[in-house]
Write a protein that holds these residues in place. Structure first.
Motif, short mmCIF file in Angstrom:
data_model
loop_
_atom_site.label_atom_id
_atom_site.label_comp_id
_atom_site.label_asym_id
_atom_site.label_seq_id
_atom_site.Cartn_x
_atom_site.Cartn_y
_atom_site.Cartn_z
N MET A 226 0.85 -1.18 0.00
CA MET A 226 0.00 0.00 0.00
C MET A 226 0.89 1.23 0.00
O MET A 226 2.07 1.17 0.32
CB MET A 226 -0.91 0.01 1.23
N GLU A 227 0.31 2.35 -0.39
CA GLU A 227 1.05 3.61 -0.42
C GLU A 227 1.25 4.12 1.00
O GLU A 227 0.30 4.15 1.79
CB GLU A 227 0.27 4.63 -1.25
N TYR A 228 2.48 4.52 1.30
CA TYR A 228 2.72 5.19 2.58
C TYR A 228 2.70 6.69 2.33
O TYR A 228 3.62 7.25 1.74
CB TYR A 228 4.05 4.79 3.20
N GLU A 229 1.63 7.34 2.74
CA GLU A 229 1.54 8.80 2.64
C GLU A 229 1.34 9.32 4.06
O GLU A 229 0.36 9.04 4.73
CB GLU A 229 0.44 9.24 1.66
N GLU A 230 2.35 10.04 4.54
CA GLU A 230 2.41 10.38 5.95
C GLU A 230 1.39 11.42 6.37
O GLU A 230 1.15 11.61 7.57
CB GLU A 230 3.82 10.88 6.29
N ALA A 231 0.75 12.10 5.41
CA ALA A 231 -0.16 13.18 5.76
C ALA A 231 -1.41 12.68 6.47
O ALA A 231 -1.86 13.26 7.46
CB ALA A 231 -0.55 13.98 4.52
N ALA A 232 -2.01 11.58 5.97
CA ALA A 232 -3.31 11.14 6.49
C ALA A 232 -3.30 9.74 7.08
O ALA A 232 -4.15 9.42 7.92
CB ALA A 232 -4.37 11.21 5.38
N LEU A 233 -2.39 8.88 6.66
CA LEU A 233 -2.40 7.49 7.11
C LEU A 233 -2.00 7.39 8.58
O LEU A 233 -0.97 7.91 8.99
CB LEU A 233 -1.44 6.66 6.26
N SER A 234 -2.81 6.71 9.36
CA SER A 234 -2.48 6.41 10.76
C SER A 234 -2.12 4.94 10.86
O SER A 234 -2.97 4.08 10.65
CB SER A 234 -3.67 6.73 11.67
N THR A 235 -0.86 4.65 11.16
CA THR A 235 -0.46 3.26 11.39
C THR A 235 -0.74 2.84 12.82
O THR A 235 -0.66 1.66 13.16
CB THR A 235 1.02 3.05 11.06
N GLY A 236 -1.08 3.81 13.69
CA GLY A 236 -1.50 3.51 15.05
C GLY A 236 -0.38 3.00 15.94
O GLY A 236 0.80 3.00 15.59
N LEU A 237 -0.77 2.56 17.12
CA LEU A 237 0.16 1.94 18.05
C LEU A 237 0.56 0.55 17.54
O LEU A 237 -0.22 -0.10 16.84
CB LEU A 237 -0.47 1.84 19.43
N LEU A 238 1.73 0.09 17.93
CA LEU A 238 2.22 -1.20 17.45
C LEU A 238 1.65 -2.38 18.22
O LEU A 238 2.09 -3.51 18.01
CB LEU A 238 3.75 -1.23 17.53
N SER A 239 0.69 -2.14 19.08
CA SER A 239 0.13 -3.21 19.92
C SER A 239 -0.45 -4.35 19.11
O SER A 239 -0.53 -5.49 19.58
CB SER A 239 -0.95 -2.62 20.84
N MET A 240 -0.92 -4.08 17.88
CA MET A 240 -1.58 -5.11 17.08
C MET A 240 -0.62 -5.89 16.19
O MET A 240 -1.03 -6.81 15.49
CB MET A 240 -2.67 -4.47 16.20
N TYR A 241 0.67 -5.55 16.23
CA TYR A 241 1.62 -6.17 15.31
C TYR A 241 2.56 -7.13 16.02
O TYR A 241 3.03 -6.85 17.13
CB TYR A 241 2.43 -5.11 14.57
N ASP A 242 2.85 -8.24 15.34
CA ASP A 242 3.82 -9.20 15.86
C ASP A 242 5.25 -8.71 15.64
O ASP A 242 6.12 -8.91 16.48
CB ASP A 242 3.63 -10.55 15.16
N ARG A 243 5.48 -8.06 14.50
CA ARG A 243 6.84 -7.63 14.16
C ARG A 243 6.80 -6.58 13.05
O ARG A 243 5.77 -6.41 12.37
CB ARG A 243 7.68 -8.83 13.71
#
Length: 828
Positions: A226-243
Motif C-alpha cells: 500500500m502507499e505510505y503517505e504520511e499526511a493522512a495514514l495512521s499506522t497507530g500503536l504497534l500493539s496489534m503487530y507481531d513484528r
C-alpha cells in the motif's frame, strides 16, 4: 543423564536433543502415557483441569503427565528430595509444568511435543519463567513468545518463506520481544531502531523513512503493498503487530512501483489455538500514559474458530509546549478452518490520532542556517494548531493447502484514512532592523480523505525437476489509491500572511485563530491504479547452490487535477504499460553456518514530464546490486550478515530549452539525471547466550550525483556532478540494542539498553547538525511467572540535538530530552 551447563545446552543441534531424549535417557525412569507424539502436540495446546496436591515432585509430575497425555523424560537425580506446590484449576501443558516446577530450579524443555526435565539456573529461589519451546526448524516467522531478537523466516523480500540466510537481500526484523523491551509504541519509534534506516520529519505528525539514500514510499501489511503517505495514514500503536520487517534495497518484485531504498512490512498478530491474554499499563515523562488489552484463543471446543482482539490507548503530552497526542487503537481478527485444508480470515482495525498542537512544519533558523538560541520546548506555531488522523482497515484472507504442499492464497484489504488539520507554517527567514530573526507566518485548514484498495492472489509450492526439489510462486495483484482533498488558506485582506513573528520573543498563545477562506476553495482529486502479474522460482542447483529468479509486469495509471477558486490547474494524466521488473539472487552455502549471496533487482517510479515531442518520460528506474555473506548460528537463533550494495537511480528529468519543445508545450524534458548510492552494512541479531539477546548494526552509505538534472520537483540541481546527494542523511549510522537476564538468585532481573549513533548531516541552505550518540537503559523485574515490570530511560545523558533538519524555514525538529517510562505487563 549427565547435566550440561545452560550455555552449552543451547548450542546443541536439534538432532542431538532428540538423540539425548530417545537414546541417552534409557537408564532414567520415563514418565509417559500411551498417546503418540502427534497426539501429545495437540494435547499441549489444550487447557485441562487438574487437582494435583502438593507433595514429592516426581509423583506430581507422574500424575500431571498421565492427565495431560504427554511424554516426559526425567533423570531421577534431578527430582530427588524436591517437592511440588501442586496444581489446581485449568491449565495448558506449558503453564502447568511451570507451576509444578516452581521453586525447584528445574524447567521442562519442549522438543516437538515430548518433554525433557533439566536444570534451569543454579538457584532454588529464582522465579521459573516458563518452558523453552523448540521445533524442527528452530524459530519460525512469528516472533511473539519466542523471547528472541531475530526471526526464523521471512517472506518480505521474495514472497517465499525463507530464513534470513536463504534470502539474497538485506532484511531486518524488529521482533515483538524488542518492541516490549524497548517500549516501542509507534512505527516511527521502531524505525529508529531498525538497521540502516533513518527517520526525518516534514511536520510534527508527518514522518518520512529513508534507506540507502532514498525515501521509502510504500508499506506492506501482511505482505500486501500500500502507499505510505504520511499526511493522512495512521499506522497507530504497534500493539496489534507481531513484528516490523524492513527490506533494504529495491523491492519491486513485491510492490511494483516504488522507490529503490526499501520497504517496510507490518505483520499483524494472529489468533492462537490456546487461550492467552495480557494487560499492560505504563506511565512516563510528560504525562505519558498507555493502556493495552490483548486477548486471544479458541472460540469453540475444537479450536477450528479462533479470535483475537487488541485494545490500546495512549494519552501523552510532550516536551514541546502545548503539544499532545491521544492515540486509540482497536484490532479484531477471526480465523476459521472451513476444512482441514482451508482457512478463512476476517479482520478489521481502527486507529485514531488526535494531535492538539501539532506543527505543520517545524522550527526555523537564522537566514544563514545557524540554529536559534531557543529552548527544546519552543514551538513556532500557535497553540490552537492541530493535525488529526484516522484510519479504518478491513481485510480478508482465504488460504487453501493442497496435499502436495502447494497452497493458494488470496488477500484483500481496504484502508480509509482521513486527516483534519488547522495550522501555520513559516514562509521566510530574515533579519529585522535590530538584527533579530523574523519569520512570516502563513496558515490554512485542510481535510484529506484517502482510500486504498489492495488485492493479491498467488499459488506457491514445490516441484521436481532433474531429480531435485524447487519452489515456485505465481501471482497477480491490483491496487487503487484515491485522494479527495479540500481546504483553504488563511486570508487577511487578500494576503496569505497572518503574522510576522520574532522567534526569540514569540508567544504561541498570542495569535488568535485567523479568518479561513471559504472551505473547499482548494480541491485536489487523484486516482492511481496499478495491476501486476509476477512469478518467482527458487531452484536448488546443487546441495550448496540455490538460484532465485523472478519477474513482474505492471500496468500503472495516475490521474490528478487540482482546483483553486473553482479554476483547474496542475492537471496530470499519465500511465505506464507492461513495466518489467526483474529479480535474480544466488546463494551459495560455504558450510552449515555461512552463505555467500549476490542479488540484482529493479523498481520503477512513473513521472509526469513531457518530452520534446509531447510524450512522457520513461519512469525513473532504481537498480539494486548487492553482494554479501550471511551466518546462522545456534539453530538460527543468532544471525549475522555483511552486505555491500549499490543503487543506481536513473531517468531523472533534465529540462530542455523551450525552443526545443513541441508547439503548445510550456516546458519539456529529457531523461538525464542519475544518482548512485553505495555502501556496506553489518548486522548481528539474536541470541549470544540463552540469557543474552542482541541487535547490532553499522551502515555506511554515500550517494553522489553522477549526472545532474534541473527541475523544481527534484532535489538535484545543475553543475553538481560528483557531489554528494542526500546530505541531510548520515554517512555513518550505528545502532545497538541488548538485553541480558541475570544468572542465579538474580534471575528475576533483566538489564539492557541501546545506543544510537550517527555522523553529521547538513543541507545546501547551511543548516547543519553535528554527529551525535544517544544512550538508553532498561531494567526489567519478573514479579512472578505472570507479572513483569520494565523501566526504560531514554537519552540518559540528555543530549541536545536536532533529529531532523531541512532549510531555514523548513522542518527542523529537536530530539527528545531524557525521559523515563515504567511498564507493568500481566499475562494470563
Amino acid at each position: 543423564m549427565p547435566y550440561l551447563p545452560a550455555a552449552t545446552r543451547s548450542r546443541l543441534s536439534l538432532a542431538v536433543r532428540h538423540a539425548l531424549f530417545t537414546g541417552l535417557l534409557a537408564g532414567a525412569p520415563l514418565l509417559m502415557t500411551a498417546p503418540l507424539a502427534q497426539a501429545a502436540d495437540a494435547a499441549s495446546e489444550q487447557s485441562r483441569s487438574y487437582a494435583i496436591p502438593a507433595g514429592p515432585l516426581d509423583q506430581a509430575l507422574n500424575r500431571f503427565a498421565s492427565k495431560a497425555g504427554i511424554l516426559l523424560a526425567v533423570d531421577a537425580q534431578l527430582t530427588a528430595g524436591k517437592r511440588s506446590p501442586g496444581l489446581n484449576g485449568s491449565h495448558t501443558v506449558d503453564d502447568g509444568l511451570v507451576r509444578l516446577l516452581q521453586g525447584s530450579g528445574l524447567r521442562a524443555l519442549n522438543a516437538g511435543g515430548s518433554y525433557v526435565l533439566e536444570k534451569a539456573v543454579d538457584s532454588g529461589a529464582a522465579v521459573e519463567l516458563g518452558t523453552t519451546n523448540i521445533n524442527a526448524n528452530g524459530l519460525g516467522a512469528t516472533t511473539e513468545g519466542t523471547g528472541s531478537y531475530t526471526t526464523g523466516s521471512t517472506s518480505a523480500a521474495t514472497k517465499m518463506n525463507l530464513s534470513p540466510r536463504e534470502t539474497p537481500q538485506s532484511v531486518s526484523v524488529i521482533t515483538r520481544q524488542r518492541i516490549e523491551d524497548q517500549n516501542i509504541n509507534t512505527l516511527g519509534e521502531a524505525i529508529k531502531y531498525a538497521p540502516g534506516v533513518t527517520l526525518s520529519k516534514w511536520g510534527g505528525e508527518r514522518e518520512r523513512f529513508n534507506s540507502r539514500g532514498f525515501q521509502i514510499n510504500n508499506l506492506m501489511i501482511d505482505g500486501l503493498p500500500m502507499e505510505y503517505e504520511e499526511a493522512a495514514l495512521s499506522t497507530g500503536l504497534l500493539s496489534m503487530y507481531d513484528r516490523v520487517e524492513v527490506v533494504r534495497g529495491a523491492s519491486g518484485l513485491m510492490e511494483g512501483a516504488g522507490t529503490p531504498g526499501g520497504s517496510i512490512n507490518l505483520v499483524r498478530k494472529r489468533p492462537t489455538k490456546e487461550f492467552q491474554g495480557s494487560a499492560t499499563a505504563s506511565a512516563g515523562s510528560w504525562d505519558n500514559y498507555r493502556n493495552e488489552l490483548d486477548l486471544s484463543g479458541p472460540l469453540n471446543d475444537s479450536a477450528t474458530l479462533r479470535g483475537r482482539t487488541v485494545l490500546a490507548y495512549q494519552d501523552k503530552n510532550s516536551f514541546i509546549d502545548d503539544y499532545e497526542n491521544q492515540r486509540s487503537l482497536f484490532y479484531g481478527i477471526l480465523e476459521g478452518d472451513l476444512s482441514e485444508d482451508t482457512t478463512l480470515t476476517l479482520g478489521a482495525s481502527w486507529s485514531k490520532d488526535n494531535n492538539p498542537g501539532a506543527d505543520w512544519n517545524g522550527l526555523g533558523t537564522y537566514p544563514d542556517g545557524s540554529f536559534l538560541p531557543i529552548s527544546r520546548s519552543t514551538r513556532m506555531s500557535p497553540s490552537w494548531s492541530y493535525w488529526d488522523k484516522e484510519s479504518t482497515t478491513v481485510f480478508a484472507e482465504l488460504e487453501h493447502r493442497f496435499a502436495n504442499d502447494w497452497k493458494a492464497r488470496i488477500a484483500a484489504s481496504l484502508v480509509e484514512s482521513e486527516m483534519d488539520m488547522l495550522g501555520t507554517f513559516l514562509n521566510s527567514s530574515t533579519l529585522d532592523a535590530n538584527g533579530d530573526p523574523s519569520f512570516t507566518m502563513r496558515g490554512g485548514a485542510y481535510n484529506y480523505d484517502r482510500d486504498q484498495k489492495s488485492i493479491d492472489g498467488y499459488l506457491s509450492g514445490p516441484f521436481q525437476l532433474l531429480g531435485r526439489s524447487h519452489e515456485l510462486v505465481l501471482g497477480t495483484s491490483y491496487r487503487r489509491s484515491e485522494h479527495h482533498d479540500t481546504g483553504a488558506a488563511t486570508t487577511d485582506n487578500g494576503s496569505f500572511d497572518i503574522a510576522t513573528i520574532n522567534p526569540l520573543a514569540w508567544d504561541p498563545d498570542s495569535l488568535a485563530i485567523p479568518e479561513i477562506g471559504a472551505f473547499g476553495t482548494w480541491h485536489r482529486y487523484q486516482q492511481t491504479d496499478q495491476t501486476g502479474v509476477y512469478g518467482a522460482s527458487r531452484f536448488s542447483l546443487t546441495d550448496q547452490l540455490s538460484l532465485i529468479v523472478g519477474s513482474r509486469l505492471d500496468w500503472y495509471e495516475m490521474d490528478t487535477i487540482q482546483y483553486d477558486a473553482g479554476w483547474p490547474y496542475g492537471e496530470a494524466n499519465y500511465k505506464t504499460t507492461r513495466e518489467f521488473t526483474p529479480y535474480a539472487g544466488l546463494v551459495y552455502d560455504l558450510n552449515d553456518t555461512y552463505s555467500l549471496y549476490a542479488s540484482w533487482t529493479r523498481i520503477f517510479t512513473p513521472q509526469n514530464y513531457a518530452t520534446a515531442s509531447g510524450g512522457l518520460l520513461d519512469p525513473q528506474e532504481g537498480s539494486n546490486y548487492e553482494l554479501g555473506i550471511k551466518g546462522e548460528y545456534f539453530d538460527g537463533r543468532l544471525n549475522a550478515s555483511l552486505a555491500i550494495f549499490q543503487i543506481d537511480l536513473e531517468n531523472l528529468p533534465q529540462q530542455l530549452p523551450t525552443a526545443s519543445c513541441q508547439a503548445g508545450l510550456a516546458a519539456c524534458y529529457e531523461s538525464a539525471g542519475e544518482v548512485r548510492s553505495r555502501g556496506f552494512e553489518l548486522e548481528l541479531t539474536g541470541e549470544l547466550t540463552p540469557s543474552w539477546q542482541v541487535a547490532a548494526s553499522y551502515t555506511y552509505n554515500h550517494a553522489i550525483v553522477r549526472e545532474s538534472a534541473a527541475d523544481g520537483a527534484n532535489p538535484i540541481g545543475t553543475g553538481i556532478e560528483g557531489k554528494r546527494y542526500g546530505t541531510n542523511l548520515p554517512l555513518n549510522l550505528a545502532k545497538l540494542s541488548t538485553s541480558y537476564r541475570l544468572p542465579g538468585v538474580l534471575n528475576q532481573w533483566r538489564v539492557g539498553g541501546s545506543v544510537y549513533s550517527q555522523s553529521d548531516i547538513f543541507t545546501p541552505q547551511g543548516v547543519e547538525q553535528g554527529g551525535y550518540t544517544l544512550f538508553d537503559l532498561e531494567a526489567g523485574y519478573d514479579v512472578n511467572s505472570q507479572l513483569a515490570l520494565t523501566l526504560n530511560a531514554k537519552n540518559i545523558f540528555d543530549k541536545r540535538y536536532y533529529t531532523s533538519i531541512s532549510e531555514p524555514i523548513g522542518s527542523n525538529f529537536f530530539g527528545e530530552p531524557r525521559s523515563y517510562n515504567l511498564t507493568a505487563r500481566y499475562k494470563f
